[in-house]
Design a protein around this motif. Structure first.
Motif, short mmCIF file in Angstrom:
data_model
loop_
_atom_site.label_atom_id
_atom_site.label_comp_id
_atom_site.label_asym_id
_atom_site.label_seq_id
_atom_site.Cartn_x
_atom_site.Cartn_y
_atom_site.Cartn_z
N MET A 92 0.83 -1.20 0.00
CA MET A 92 0.00 0.00 0.00
C MET A 92 0.87 1.25 0.00
N ALA A 93 1.88 1.28 0.85
CA ALA A 93 2.75 2.46 0.92
C ALA A 93 3.52 2.65 -0.39
N LYS A 94 3.98 1.55 -0.96
CA LYS A 94 4.74 1.64 -2.22
C LYS A 94 3.87 2.22 -3.33
N PHE A 95 2.66 1.70 -3.48
CA PHE A 95 1.79 2.20 -4.55
C PHE A 95 1.31 3.62 -4.27
N TYR A 96 1.19 4.00 -3.00
CA TYR A 96 0.87 5.39 -2.67
C TYR A 96 1.98 6.30 -3.21
N LEU A 97 3.22 5.94 -2.93
CA LEU A 97 4.35 6.76 -3.39
C LEU A 97 4.46 6.75 -4.91
N ALA A 98 4.12 5.62 -5.54
CA ALA A 98 4.13 5.56 -7.00
C ALA A 98 3.05 6.47 -7.58
N ALA A 99 1.88 6.48 -6.95
CA ALA A 99 0.79 7.33 -7.43
C ALA A 99 1.11 8.80 -7.29
N THR A 100 1.73 9.18 -6.16
CA THR A 100 2.10 10.58 -5.97
C THR A 100 3.18 11.01 -6.96
N LEU A 101 3.99 10.04 -7.39
CA LEU A 101 5.02 10.32 -8.40
C LEU A 101 4.43 10.32 -9.80
N GLN A 102 3.17 9.90 -9.91
CA GLN A 102 2.45 9.78 -11.18
C GLN A 102 3.11 8.75 -12.10
N VAL A 103 3.43 7.60 -11.49
CA VAL A 103 3.90 6.44 -12.25
C VAL A 103 2.73 5.47 -12.38
N ASP A 104 2.17 5.37 -13.60
CA ASP A 104 1.01 4.50 -13.84
C ASP A 104 -0.03 4.74 -12.74
N THR A 105 -0.48 5.98 -12.64
CA THR A 105 -1.28 6.42 -11.50
C THR A 105 -2.55 5.60 -11.32
N ASP A 106 -3.27 5.32 -12.40
CA ASP A 106 -4.52 4.57 -12.28
C ASP A 106 -4.27 3.18 -11.69
N ARG A 107 -3.25 2.48 -12.20
CA ARG A 107 -2.96 1.15 -11.68
C ARG A 107 -2.47 1.23 -10.24
N SER A 108 -1.62 2.19 -9.94
CA SER A 108 -1.11 2.32 -8.59
C SER A 108 -2.23 2.55 -7.59
N THR A 109 -3.18 3.42 -7.95
CA THR A 109 -4.32 3.70 -7.08
C THR A 109 -5.20 2.47 -6.92
N SER A 110 -5.42 1.76 -8.03
CA SER A 110 -6.24 0.55 -8.00
C SER A 110 -5.60 -0.54 -7.14
N GLU A 111 -4.29 -0.74 -7.31
CA GLU A 111 -3.59 -1.77 -6.53
C GLU A 111 -3.56 -1.42 -5.04
N MET A 112 -3.45 -0.15 -4.75
CA MET A 112 -3.46 0.28 -3.35
C MET A 112 -4.82 -0.03 -2.71
N ALA A 113 -5.90 0.25 -3.44
CA ALA A 113 -7.24 -0.02 -2.93
C ALA A 113 -7.47 -1.53 -2.76
N LYS A 114 -6.98 -2.31 -3.71
CA LYS A 114 -7.12 -3.77 -3.63
C LYS A 114 -6.37 -4.31 -2.41
N ALA A 115 -5.16 -3.83 -2.19
CA ALA A 115 -4.36 -4.28 -1.05
C ALA A 115 -5.04 -3.89 0.26
N LYS A 116 -5.63 -2.72 0.30
CA LYS A 116 -6.33 -2.27 1.50
C LYS A 116 -7.49 -3.21 1.83
N ALA A 117 -8.30 -3.55 0.82
CA ALA A 117 -9.44 -4.44 1.05
C ALA A 117 -8.98 -5.81 1.53
N GLU A 118 -7.90 -6.32 0.93
CA GLU A 118 -7.37 -7.62 1.33
C GLU A 118 -6.84 -7.59 2.76
N PHE A 119 -6.21 -6.49 3.13
CA PHE A 119 -5.66 -6.35 4.48
C PHE A 119 -6.78 -6.39 5.52
N VAL A 120 -7.84 -5.63 5.28
CA VAL A 120 -8.96 -5.56 6.23
C VAL A 120 -9.63 -6.92 6.38
#
Length: 259
Positions: free
Chosen positions: A158-186
Motif C-alpha cells: 500500500m505504501a509503495k503504490f501510494y508513493l508511485a501514485a504521488t510520483l504519477q507512475v502509472d497512476t490509475d494502476r497504482s491507485t487501484s492496486e493500493m485499494a485492492k491491497a487495502k481491502a485484502e488487508f482488512v
C-alpha cells in the motif's frame, strides 16, 4: 511528538530473524517475509526518489536488502522438495536483477516503472515459495502463518503504490492496486482475529495493529491534499513501518503456535 519519534524509530527497524530456518513454520514465516521485503525495498527506493524520510528510507533499503540476501540463502538451503529448490533457483536470478536496479543508479522517475516490474517478479516467486512451504507443512495452522505474514507485505505494498501514485507512475494502476491491497488487508485482519488459534498475546498484538492501521489508513487517504503532500508521504512511510513491526510480531507468534 512522542508518536512521531516512535514511528521514526520503527522506520529504522531491522526486522529480527534467526540465523537459520528452525522448522517448517519458521520457513513459512521467513518465506513470507521475503514477499514483504520485495515491496519494502520498492517503497524505500521511491521514498528516496521523492526525498521522503531519506535517512530512514536509506536504512530501510540497506537492511532490507541484507535481510533478503540472508534469508534467501537459508530458505534455499532448507528447501525439502525439488519444487521448492527450483523456485528459489528462479528467485535468485530475478533477485539479482532487482538488486542491481535498486543500487545500480540514483533513483529517478524514468526508472520507476522498470523497478516496479522487477519487484513484482520477486514478489510472485517469493509468494510461490511461501505457498509451497505451507503445502509441505500440510497443517491448517500453516495458513495462519502465511496470512499473517502476507499482512506485512500488504502494509508495504500500500505504501509503495501510494508513493508511485504521488510520483504519477502509472497512476490509475497504482491507485487501484493500493485499494485492492487495502481491502485484502482488512479482510485478513478479521480472519486472524477470529481464528481459534489466536492466543491472548496474539489478540493483544492485533488490537495494537488495528490502532496503527487507523493512523496508516488516514495517511493513505490524504493523497488528494496536494498542499500537504510532503507530510502525507512522510506519514505513509513511517506509519507503514510501524504497522509492519506489529504484524511481524503477530506472524512470529502464529509460527510459534504451530510448532
Amino acid at each position: 511528538m512522542l508518536r512521531r519519534t516512535l514511528l521514526l524509530s520503527a522506520a529504522a527497524l531491522a526486522l529480527p530473524t534467526q540465523a537459520q530456518v528452525l522448522h517448517l513454520s519458521d520457513a513459512i514465516n521467513k518465506a513470507g517475509r521475503q514477499r514483504m521485503l520485495s515491496q519494502r525495498m520498492g517503497k524505500a527506493w521511491l521514498a528516496l526518489l521523492q526525498g521522503v524520510e531519506t535517512s530512514a528510507a536509506q536504512r530501510v533499503l540497506n537492511t532490507s536488502m541484507a535481510l533478503f540476501d540472508r534469508q534467501h540463502v537459508e530458505l534455499k538451503a532448507y528447501a525439502p522438495t525439488p519444487e521448492l529448490r527450483a523456485t528459489y533457483q528462479q528467485l535468485e536470478a530475478v533477485w539479482s536483477d532487482y538488486k542491481a536496479a535498486l543500487v545500480g543508479n540514483v533513483p529517478s522517475k524514468d526508472k520507476a516503472a522498470a523497478l516496479l516490474a522487477l519487484d513484482a517478479q520477486v514478489l510472485g516467486l517469493a509468494h510461490q515459495g511461501t505457498g509451497q512451504y505451507e503445502a509441505v507443512l500440510a497443517r491448517p495452522e500453516g495458513k495462519l502463518v502465511n496470512v499473517a505474514g502476507r499482512q506485512r507485505m500488504l502494509s508495504q505494498r500500500m505504501a509503495k503504490f501510494y508513493l508511485a501514485a504521488t510520483l504519477q507512475v502509472d497512476t490509475d494502476r497504482s491507485t487501484s492496486e493500493m485499494a485492492k491491497a487495502k481491502a485484502e488487508f482488512v479482510t485478513a485482519m478479521a480472519l486472524l482475529r477470529d481464528a481459534p488459534e489466536a492466543t491472548a498475546r496474539i489478540r493483544d498484538e492485533l488490537q495494537l495493529a488495528d490502532a496503527q492501521w487507523v493512523f496508516f489508513d488516514a495517511a493513505l487517504q490524504r493523497m488528494q491534499s496536494s498542499n500537504r503532500l510532503e507530510k502525507a508521504m512522510s506519514d505513509v512511510f513511517v506509519s507503514s513501518e510501524n504497522l509492519l513491526s506489529v504484524m511481524d510480531r503477530v506472524t512470529g507468534l502464529y509460527a510459534s503456535v504451530t510448532t
